[in-house]
Design a protein around this motif. Sequence first.
Motif, PDB file in Angstrom:
ATOM      1  N   ALA A 131     -20.102  17.070 -18.632  1.00  0.00           N
ATOM      2  CA  ALA A 131     -19.593  16.981 -19.998  1.00  0.00           C
ATOM      3  C   ALA A 131     -19.841  18.236 -20.820  1.00  0.00           C
ATOM      4  O   ALA A 131     -19.034  18.573 -21.701  1.00  0.00           O
ATOM      5  N   ARG A 132     -20.927  18.971 -20.528  1.00  0.00           N
ATOM      6  CA  ARG A 132     -21.353  20.007 -21.464  1.00  0.00           C
ATOM      7  C   ARG A 132     -21.303  21.438 -20.925  1.00  0.00           C
ATOM      8  O   ARG A 132     -21.423  22.375 -21.728  1.00  0.00           O
TER       9      ARG A 132
ATOM     10  N   ILE B  50     -22.582  10.197  -6.477  1.00  0.00           N
ATOM     11  CA  ILE B  50     -24.021  10.389  -6.231  1.00  0.00           C
ATOM     12  C   ILE B  50     -24.394   9.854  -4.861  1.00  0.00           C
ATOM     13  O   ILE B  50     -25.192  10.467  -4.134  1.00  0.00           O
ATOM     14  N   GLU B  51     -23.839   8.713  -4.455  1.00  0.00           N
ATOM     15  CA  GLU B  51     -24.130   8.185  -3.121  1.00  0.00           C
ATOM     16  C   GLU B  51     -23.647   9.143  -2.034  1.00  0.00           C
ATOM     17  O   GLU B  51     -24.332   9.344  -1.017  1.00  0.00           O
TER      18      GLU B  51
ATOM     19  N   ALA C  64     -27.727  10.886 -15.338  1.00  0.00           N
ATOM     20  CA  ALA C  64     -27.888  11.644 -16.578  1.00  0.00           C
ATOM     21  C   ALA C  64     -27.679  13.133 -16.341  1.00  0.00           C
ATOM     22  O   ALA C  64     -26.972  13.807 -17.113  1.00  0.00           O
ATOM     23  N   ALA C  65     -28.276  13.675 -15.273  1.00  0.00           N
ATOM     24  CA  ALA C  65     -28.188  15.109 -15.009  1.00  0.00           C
ATOM     25  C   ALA C  65     -26.752  15.534 -14.705  1.00  0.00           C
ATOM     26  O   ALA C  65     -26.211  16.455 -15.340  1.00  0.00           O
ATOM     27  N   PHE C  66     -26.104  14.870 -13.758  1.00  0.00           N
ATOM     28  CA  PHE C  66     -24.739  15.267 -13.384  1.00  0.00           C
ATOM     29  C   PHE C  66     -23.741  14.946 -14.492  1.00  0.00           C
ATOM     30  O   PHE C  66     -22.826  15.726 -14.761  1.00  0.00           O
TER      31      PHE C  66
ATOM     32  N   PRO D  80     -14.948  11.183 -14.642  1.00  0.00           N
ATOM     33  CA  PRO D  80     -16.371  10.950 -14.371  1.00  0.00           C
ATOM     34  C   PRO D  80     -16.723   9.487 -14.116  1.00  0.00           C
ATOM     35  O   PRO D  80     -17.881   9.182 -13.834  1.00  0.00           O
ATOM     36  N   ARG D  81     -15.741   8.592 -14.183  1.00  0.00           N
ATOM     37  CA  ARG D  81     -16.026   7.195 -13.868  1.00  0.00           C
ATOM     38  C   ARG D  81     -16.444   7.042 -12.409  1.00  0.00           C
ATOM     39  O   ARG D  81     -17.061   6.035 -12.045  1.00  0.00           O
TER      40      ARG D  81
END
Length: 407
Positions: free
Chosen positions: A375-376, A283-284, A368-370, A276-277
């Motif tokens: 993660a969850r 996002i871009e 935050a959303a992605f 996820p780094r």
Amino acid sequence: MITTPIKNPSLIRLLDPEVLADPYSLYASLRDESPVMWDPYLHAWVVTRYADVADVLTRFKADRTPTPAKLAELGMEQLTPVAQVMVRQMLFLDPPQHGRVRGLAAAAFTPRRIAALRSHIQEITDSLIDAVIDDGEMEVMEMLANPLPAIVTAEMLGVPTEDHELLKKWSSDFAEMLGNFQHNPGRVAGVLRSVEEMTDYFQTAVRREATDPTEGLIGALCAAEIDGDCLSEDEIVANVVVTMVGGQETTTNLIGNGLLTLLRHPREFTALRADPRGLSAAIEELLRFESPSQHTARIAPADVEIAGQPIPAGQAVIAVMGAANRDPARFPDPGRLDLGRKDNRHLAFGWAGHFCFGAPLARMEAQAAFGTVLARLPALELEPGPIRWRPNLGLRGLQSLHVRWSK
């Protein structure tokens, strides 16, 4: 990319369900066959190549809203309340008025103010996921993509968070007007009612700042001053409206469009989950690949040429960012999702002086959303069924998105 010539290449075809589902074939045909095309249905020139779109966004006039006097002349006085709001919004202003209003707004809408929201945006996102995680399924737009920006916007403005559903309703109505209004006359009464309601709401909020100041953006706009110059009440209200609408609609569509794109590309989604780094770069690419705002209009400032096509002064030009962001002359293999794409200077947030004021906040909410979904929500997948897009010419977003995951 080889394209097939199409009949009636007008942007009005974006309202056809099959084109709405995939507008990029239409865009490719326009870029190849008529990169600067007169659209008789929209009474505007349509520009689809990256270089030309960036040129239009840089050089052409943003002041395109009919004044109340012009509406009266056209026999459309009922739209005067809308015009009175829009003519004061920085989105529709040219220099020097644009620089003045944007400069005063920037004094309030600071990076520090946005950064201070980061931890709370994560808390809001976690609470929304907490509410559905044990269900193993959710409708993304209803449970995440709509409420997250609405709640964040309410807090940012300094109005009660319990009003977030009301703000979202007004925002959706205003977005209908911005992206689609002239093609849905049956909604005129409802849009006018929403404009009146939110104007009254924000006028009350501005006046309340004099006796009961808040830490929100409305209070900051009221206090903003540069060399003795301040925003008037009408200017504050108008630009709070455009900030509210832009902050909600762009981010809602980014979350919905982006998550759908990831689910349609499971290999890329899996790689992102493993590392996820790369989320910021991802996002871009999601913004480029399925831009929340597909096009915007400008006015020719004088007799000009675009790619050799003469355009008379005063005529409208529609700059199609959604087409520019898939231009193979700018982006190698543009139809391929590449979450690590380098040199990704897309036009999803516009360009030049009118670059989206709220882009940092939209990116933060998307992070935050992605990030939380990665993660969850393990083994996330689409629920079977059709994908329904909002029938809107300019703002690309989903009506619903049903997903499920392992509990």
